[in-house]
Design a protein around this motif. Structure first.
Motif, PDB file in Angstrom:
ATOM      1  N   GLY A 176       0.825  -1.197   0.000  1.00  0.00           N
ATOM      2  CA  GLY A 176       0.000   0.000   0.000  1.00  0.00           C
ATOM      3  C   GLY A 176       0.858   1.245   0.000  1.00  0.00           C
ATOM      4  N   GLY A 177       0.278   2.353  -0.432  1.00  0.00           N
ATOM      5  CA  GLY A 177       1.032   3.603  -0.491  1.00  0.00           C
ATOM      6  C   GLY A 177       2.128   3.532  -1.528  1.00  0.00           C
ATOM      7  N   ALA A 178       3.314   4.093  -1.189  1.00  0.00           N
ATOM      8  CA  ALA A 178       4.524   4.010  -2.011  1.00  0.00           C
ATOM      9  C   ALA A 178       4.319   4.601  -3.405  1.00  0.00           C
ATOM     10  CB  ALA A 178       5.001   2.561  -2.111  1.00  0.00           C
ATOM     11  N   ARG A 179       3.657   5.749  -3.493  1.00  0.00           N
ATOM     12  CA  ARG A 179       3.333   6.289  -4.814  1.00  0.00           C
ATOM     13  C   ARG A 179       4.579   6.681  -5.593  1.00  0.00           C
ATOM     14  NH1 ARG A 179       0.476  12.048  -3.136  1.00  0.00           N
ATOM     15  NH2 ARG A 179       2.208  12.908  -1.932  1.00  0.00           N
ATOM     16  N   GLY A 218       5.722   4.989  -9.104  1.00  0.00           N
ATOM     17  CA  GLY A 218       5.940   5.804 -10.289  1.00  0.00           C
ATOM     18  C   GLY A 218       7.287   5.544 -10.934  1.00  0.00           C
ATOM     19  N   ILE A 219       8.325   5.431 -10.118  1.00  0.00           N
ATOM     20  CA  ILE A 219       9.656   5.131 -10.653  1.00  0.00           C
ATOM     21  C   ILE A 219       9.672   3.764 -11.319  1.00  0.00           C
ATOM     22  CG2 ILE A 219      12.046   4.654  -9.978  1.00  0.00           C
ATOM     23  CD1 ILE A 219      11.723   6.821  -7.828  1.00  0.00           C
ATOM     24  N   LEU A 220       9.050   2.780 -10.691  1.00  0.00           N
ATOM     25  CA  LEU A 220       9.046   1.424 -11.249  1.00  0.00           C
ATOM     26  C   LEU A 220       8.250   1.357 -12.553  1.00  0.00           C
ATOM     27  CD1 LEU A 220       8.622  -0.585  -7.945  1.00  0.00           C
ATOM     28  CD2 LEU A 220      10.608  -0.625  -9.452  1.00  0.00           C
ATOM     29  N   ARG A 229      -4.056   4.161  -1.169  1.00  0.00           N
ATOM     30  CA  ARG A 229      -3.761   5.057  -2.292  1.00  0.00           C
ATOM     31  C   ARG A 229      -5.059   5.670  -2.789  1.00  0.00           C
ATOM     32  NH1 ARG A 229       0.174   0.906  -3.252  1.00  0.00           N
ATOM     33  NH2 ARG A 229      -1.524  -0.436  -3.933  1.00  0.00           N
ATOM     34  N   SER A 230      -4.966   6.857  -3.370  1.00  0.00           N
ATOM     35  CA  SER A 230      -6.114   7.546  -3.945  1.00  0.00           C
ATOM     36  C   SER A 230      -5.805   7.874  -5.408  1.00  0.00           C
ATOM     37  CB  SER A 230      -6.404   8.832  -3.163  1.00  0.00           C
ATOM     38  OG  SER A 230      -5.331   9.744  -3.302  1.00  0.00           O
ATOM     39  N   TRP A 231      -6.776   8.498  -6.064  1.00  0.00           N
ATOM     40  CA  TRP A 231      -6.548   8.927  -7.447  1.00  0.00           C
ATOM     41  C   TRP A 231      -5.394   9.920  -7.534  1.00  0.00           C
ATOM     42  CZ3 TRP A 231      -8.149   6.294 -11.325  1.00  0.00           C
ATOM     43  CH2 TRP A 231      -9.353   5.581 -11.263  1.00  0.00           C
TER      44      TRP A 231
END
Length: 417
Positions: free
Chosen positions: A223-226, A230-232, A259-261
């Motif tokens: 969860g999270g880790a936006r 994105g990098i991955l 996570r959200s939009w």
């Protein structure tokens, strides 16, 4: 007298000087104060974060009580197969051909441009590198060129680095969803998968894809880790234009786990910032070639035909040779044992539905896409089979729960054939 009695009870001293109920009351009050204070400090650190929902995985209690044996077993699960791959790499004499030869030539040209300067020459070379194929494979060997010089063997060492990263995240997925023992089993299953073990000796993009999709799945599960996602995603698009085939369905299943939009918009922006400098010059060529290689003229030239026979033959070869019939039999047996134990002992809970669905999307849906395409190249299935192997590690750990060291030993003996 009533006042003295109340005072004695308040400090926890009953008749005869013995501790009374007051001490328990004081302990309860003190624990309440300390707990509230600790909760307040923790709350101040967690301010702004979303609370964990019921179906999200947490680190199991067995993690804190595990012995170092599982960690050493996981390290051996990567090291021993990697030593075999390293021997093949060092013993290789024939030059690379076809795609791997083109990747190596491009990699060496970019390295030479980087050393010769000026920087603009390297930037221009990178912007137009390969053109019909994503360019990350050409950049991965750079640290090994810097350490050991330029050459084919140095480039192939990048595969071992990718498998080390994939093994790390396989262990972390197993530990997150079950226990360190499951993590160690997942590492062994991943590195003993025949297709994954085979492509680690050839300069193809599949090893980097296995590493990237394993890391991507781990952060989806947590969860999270936006920013990491994105990098991955950006690196995945630079590794292969078909990266969404492996990542999109699991991401849809676990999209809103803390996570959200807005988080996904941040992911998209970061991924675009990484991938756009190359795709801005090559998007037309690379997508046109991807369509041709999957379903068009190129696929008809190199493909394995169409129809039900080709479709089922592809899956038969994948299970029997690329993943191994031994792994398939182990997976079926572990699944049946796990289901029977759950039926006999209802307190044994199954994994949450979303996590199981995410594993199925990772391991099975890409194979359907590849099977329906015309060009059924088996190495394209490596990222999906990596998910199946990590899932097998979790199934084995769940089936052998409660057997202690004997269960761990039995699992590793079963994997050896």
């Amino acid at each position: 007298k009533a006042g003295v009695s109340a005072s004695r009870n308040a400090v926890g001293i009953g008749k005869g000087g013995a501790p009374g109920r007051g001490r328990s009351a004081l302990r309860t009050a003190a624990d309440s104060v300390i707990g509230d204070d600790a909760q307040g400090r923790s709350g101040s650190r967690m301010k702004g974060r979303k609370p964990r929902s019921k179906d999200e995985p947490g680190i199991p209690a067995s993690t804190a009580l595990s012995s170092p044996l599982e960690y050493w077993a996981a390290a051996a699960g990567f090291t021993l197969p990697a030593m075999g791959s390293l021997w093949h790499i060092l013993a290789r004499r024939a030059p690379p051909t076809w795609d791997d030869g083109w990747y190596l030539e491009t990699s060496l040209r970019l390295w030479d441009a980087l050393l010769a300067g000026p920087p603009g020459a390297f930037v221009r070379g990178y912007a137009h590198a390969l053109q019909i194929k994503a360019p990350l494979i050409a950049l991965l060997p750079f640290p090994f060129y810097a350490l050991f010089g330029r050459g084919m063997r140095q480039a192939l060492l990048a595969n071992l680095a990718c498998m080390a990263i994939a093994s790390l995240f396989a262990f972390r997925i197993g530990r997150l969803l079950h226990s360190p023992r499951a993590g160690a089993l997942a590492v062994w299953c991943l590195n003993l998968t025949p297709l994954v073990y085979g492509v680690s000796r050839v300069f193809y993009v599949e090893c980097s894809l296995v590493a990237l999709i394993s890391a991507f799945m781990y952060y989806l599960f947590t969860g999270g880790a936006r920013y990491r996602l994105g990098i991955l995603i950006g690196l995945g698009m630079l590794a292969k234009v078909s990266f969404p085939v492996y990542a999109a369905a699991p991401a849809a299943v676990l999209a809103f786990r803390r996570r959200s939009w807005k988080d996904w918009l941040v992911c998209a922006a970061l991924a675009a910032a990484l991938a756009a400098p190359w795709y801005a010059f090559n998007y037309s060529l690379v997508f046109r070639f991807a369509r041709s290689a999957g379903f068009g003229a190129t696929a008809r030239t190199y493909g394995s035909g169409s129809g039900p026979a080709a479709f089922f033959g592809y899956f038969t070869t994948l299970v029997r040779d690329c993943w191994s019939g031994h792994f398939a039999a182990l997976a079926l047996a572990a699944l049946l044992i796990g289901l029977s134990r759950r039926r006999a002992r209802p307190e044994i809970s199954a994994r949450p539905l979303r996590e199981s669905a995410a594993f199925l999307c990772w391991a099975f849906l890409p194979l359907l896409v590849l099977a329906y395409s015309v060009n059924r190249e088996y190495r394209y299935a490596a990222p999906a089979l990596a998910g199946a192997s990590i899932g097998l590690g979790l199934l084995l750990a769940h089936a052998l729960d409660g057997l202690g060291r004997w269960g761990a030993g039995a699992a590793f003996v079963l994997l050896l054939p």
